[in-house]
Design a protein around this motif. Sequence first.
Motif, mmCIF file in Angstrom:
data_model
loop_
_atom_site.group_PDB
_atom_site.id
_atom_site.type_symbol
_atom_site.label_atom_id
_atom_site.label_comp_id
_atom_site.label_asym_id
_atom_site.label_seq_id
_atom_site.Cartn_x
_atom_site.Cartn_y
_atom_site.Cartn_z
ATOM 1 N N GLY A 232 0.799 -1.221 0.000
ATOM 2 C CA GLY A 232 0.000 0.000 0.000
ATOM 3 C C GLY A 232 0.830 1.268 0.000
ATOM 4 N N GLY A 233 2.143 1.137 0.166
ATOM 5 C CA GLY A 233 3.032 2.302 0.104
ATOM 6 C C GLY A 233 3.144 3.045 1.414
ATOM 7 N N VAL A 234 3.415 2.310 2.519
ATOM 8 C CA VAL A 234 3.474 2.950 3.827
ATOM 9 C C VAL A 234 4.574 4.010 3.896
ATOM 10 N N ILE A 235 5.691 3.771 3.220
ATOM 11 C CA ILE A 235 6.769 4.763 3.232
ATOM 12 C C ILE A 235 6.353 6.029 2.489
ATOM 13 N N ARG A 236 5.679 5.850 1.359
ATOM 14 C CA ARG A 236 5.212 7.006 0.587
ATOM 15 C C ARG A 236 4.193 7.804 1.385
ATOM 16 N N HIS A 237 3.287 7.122 2.045
ATOM 17 C CA HIS A 237 2.284 7.824 2.852
ATOM 18 C C HIS A 237 2.914 8.440 4.103
ATOM 19 N N GLY A 238 3.902 7.746 4.674
ATOM 20 C CA GLY A 238 4.630 8.337 5.794
ATOM 21 C C GLY A 238 5.347 9.608 5.386
ATOM 22 N N ALA A 239 5.807 9.640 4.134
ATOM 23 C CA ALA A 239 6.484 10.833 3.624
ATOM 24 C C ALA A 239 5.542 12.030 3.534
ATOM 25 N N LYS A 240 4.250 11.777 3.423
ATOM 26 C CA LYS A 240 3.289 12.880 3.399
ATOM 27 C C LYS A 240 3.278 13.612 4.741
ATOM 28 N N LEU A 241 3.373 12.847 5.820
ATOM 29 C CA LEU A 241 3.439 13.473 7.139
ATOM 30 C C LEU A 241 4.763 14.207 7.314
ATOM 31 N N LEU A 242 5.832 13.605 6.844
ATOM 32 C CA LEU A 242 7.144 14.250 6.888
ATOM 33 C C LEU A 242 7.107 15.574 6.126
ATOM 34 N N TYR A 243 6.534 15.552 4.930
ATOM 35 C CA TYR A 243 6.426 16.756 4.103
ATOM 36 C C TYR A 243 5.584 17.823 4.798
ATOM 37 N N ALA A 244 4.460 17.398 5.401
ATOM 38 C CA ALA A 244 3.565 18.357 6.040
ATOM 39 C C ALA A 244 4.270 19.102 7.167
ATOM 40 N N TYR A 245 5.016 18.372 7.983
ATOM 41 C CA TYR A 245 5.752 19.021 9.077
ATOM 42 C C TYR A 245 6.845 19.949 8.527
ATOM 43 N N CYS A 246 7.611 19.457 7.571
ATOM 44 C CA CYS A 246 8.707 20.263 7.020
ATOM 45 C C CYS A 246 8.195 21.519 6.334
ATOM 46 N N ASN A 247 6.999 21.444 5.779
ATOM 47 C CA ASN A 247 6.426 22.565 5.050
ATOM 48 C C ASN A 247 5.734 23.569 5.970
ATOM 49 N N ALA A 248 5.449 23.163 7.207
ATOM 50 C CA ALA A 248 4.713 24.024 8.142
ATOM 51 C C ALA A 248 5.593 25.158 8.665
ATOM 52 N N THR A 249 5.037 26.354 8.716
ATOM 53 C CA THR A 249 5.781 27.521 9.194
ATOM 54 C C THR A 249 5.256 28.024 10.543
ATOM 55 N N VAL A 250 4.243 27.356 11.092
ATOM 56 C CA VAL A 250 3.719 27.747 12.402
ATOM 57 C C VAL A 250 4.679 27.263 13.493
ATOM 58 N N PRO A 251 4.555 27.793 14.708
ATOM 59 C CA PRO A 251 5.369 27.265 15.826
ATOM 60 C C PRO A 251 5.136 25.767 16.008
ATOM 61 N N ARG A 252 6.239 25.027 16.174
ATOM 62 C CA ARG A 252 6.172 23.567 16.300
ATOM 63 C C ARG A 252 6.938 23.124 17.547
ATOM 64 N N ILE A 253 6.261 22.390 18.406
ATOM 65 C CA ILE A 253 6.869 21.889 19.647
ATOM 66 C C ILE A 253 6.624 20.389 19.711
ATOM 67 N N SER A 254 7.659 19.623 20.010
ATOM 68 C CA SER A 254 7.497 18.173 20.146
ATOM 69 C C SER A 254 7.911 17.754 21.551
ATOM 70 N N LEU A 255 7.230 16.733 22.056
ATOM 71 C CA LEU A 255 7.511 16.194 23.384
ATOM 72 C C LEU A 255 7.516 14.673 23.308
ATOM 73 N N VAL A 256 8.660 14.057 23.608
ATOM 74 C CA VAL A 256 8.765 12.597 23.610
ATOM 75 C C VAL A 256 8.370 12.088 24.988
ATOM 76 N N LEU A 257 7.310 11.308 25.048
ATOM 77 C CA LEU A 257 6.825 10.791 26.326
ATOM 78 C C LEU A 257 7.521 9.484 26.693
ATOM 79 N N ARG A 258 7.620 8.582 25.705
ATOM 80 C CA ARG A 258 8.163 7.260 26.007
ATOM 81 C C ARG A 258 8.948 6.758 24.798
ATOM 82 N N LYS A 259 8.406 5.871 24.007
ATOM 83 C CA LYS A 259 9.136 5.291 22.873
ATOM 84 C C LYS A 259 9.228 6.272 21.713
#
Length: 242
Positions: A101-128
């Motif tokens: 089904g192209g999981v890597i290609r679809h995963g790249a859509k999320l990667l692209y969306a984040y990289c393309n976003a210009t709003v403030p971005r904060i990430s928090l790693v909780l566990r894994k």
Amino acid sequence: MPAQPHQSYDMRDVIAEIVDHGEFFEVHADWARNVVCAFTRLGGQSIGVVANQPSALAGVLDIHASEKAARFVQFCDAFSIPLVTLVDVPGFLPGVDQEHGGVIRHGAKLLYAYCNATVPRISLVLRKAYGGAYIVMDSRSIGTDVALAWPSNEIAVMGAEGAANVIFRREIAAAEDPEAVRAQKIKEYETELMHPYYAAERGLVDDVIDPADTRARLIAALSMLRTKHVPLPGRKHGNLPL
């Protein structure tokens, strides 16, 4: 969140503890339940939350979860809504169906969306936070503005058991007691490469914070990023991985 690393929990309970008055509006709640996308407020400011959901498929990213999160990220960016990403992801969902089904290609859509976003971005790693799925979930390497982690974080290519079986495969196979050697190598891997502050030492996160301070730290980060401005590149449009 439970102390046991393999125990499931509902990420929505964590979100409710962090946001204003414990209230949030989840979108597409019944589709791709392994990722949570929600609108809420933090310190009075409207934000969008993207979070892995350990209670569904252990929070892995698959085709549908990647598309759901990517569309939500793009929506937030279109309307200048800051993004907070809560990470607890063991990887991409394996399997023939996902690969065909192209999981890597679809995963790249999320990667692209984040990289393309210009709003403030904060990430928090909780566990894994394992492998490529961690990178896709708005990691430092793809340009998140503020990267935080709880002391329970496990940022690595894979879990200790899998890593030990690959890295020390020959040594384990040649041992008189393979199980004892395997257990020793797993312990060494956890102690040396997966302790809470190793990620900060490598620059993968800006700070390891006390979970009790999460709300205050996120509000402070949003306030700091309130005037964020990103000049757009001189091109007609990007090249979305279709």
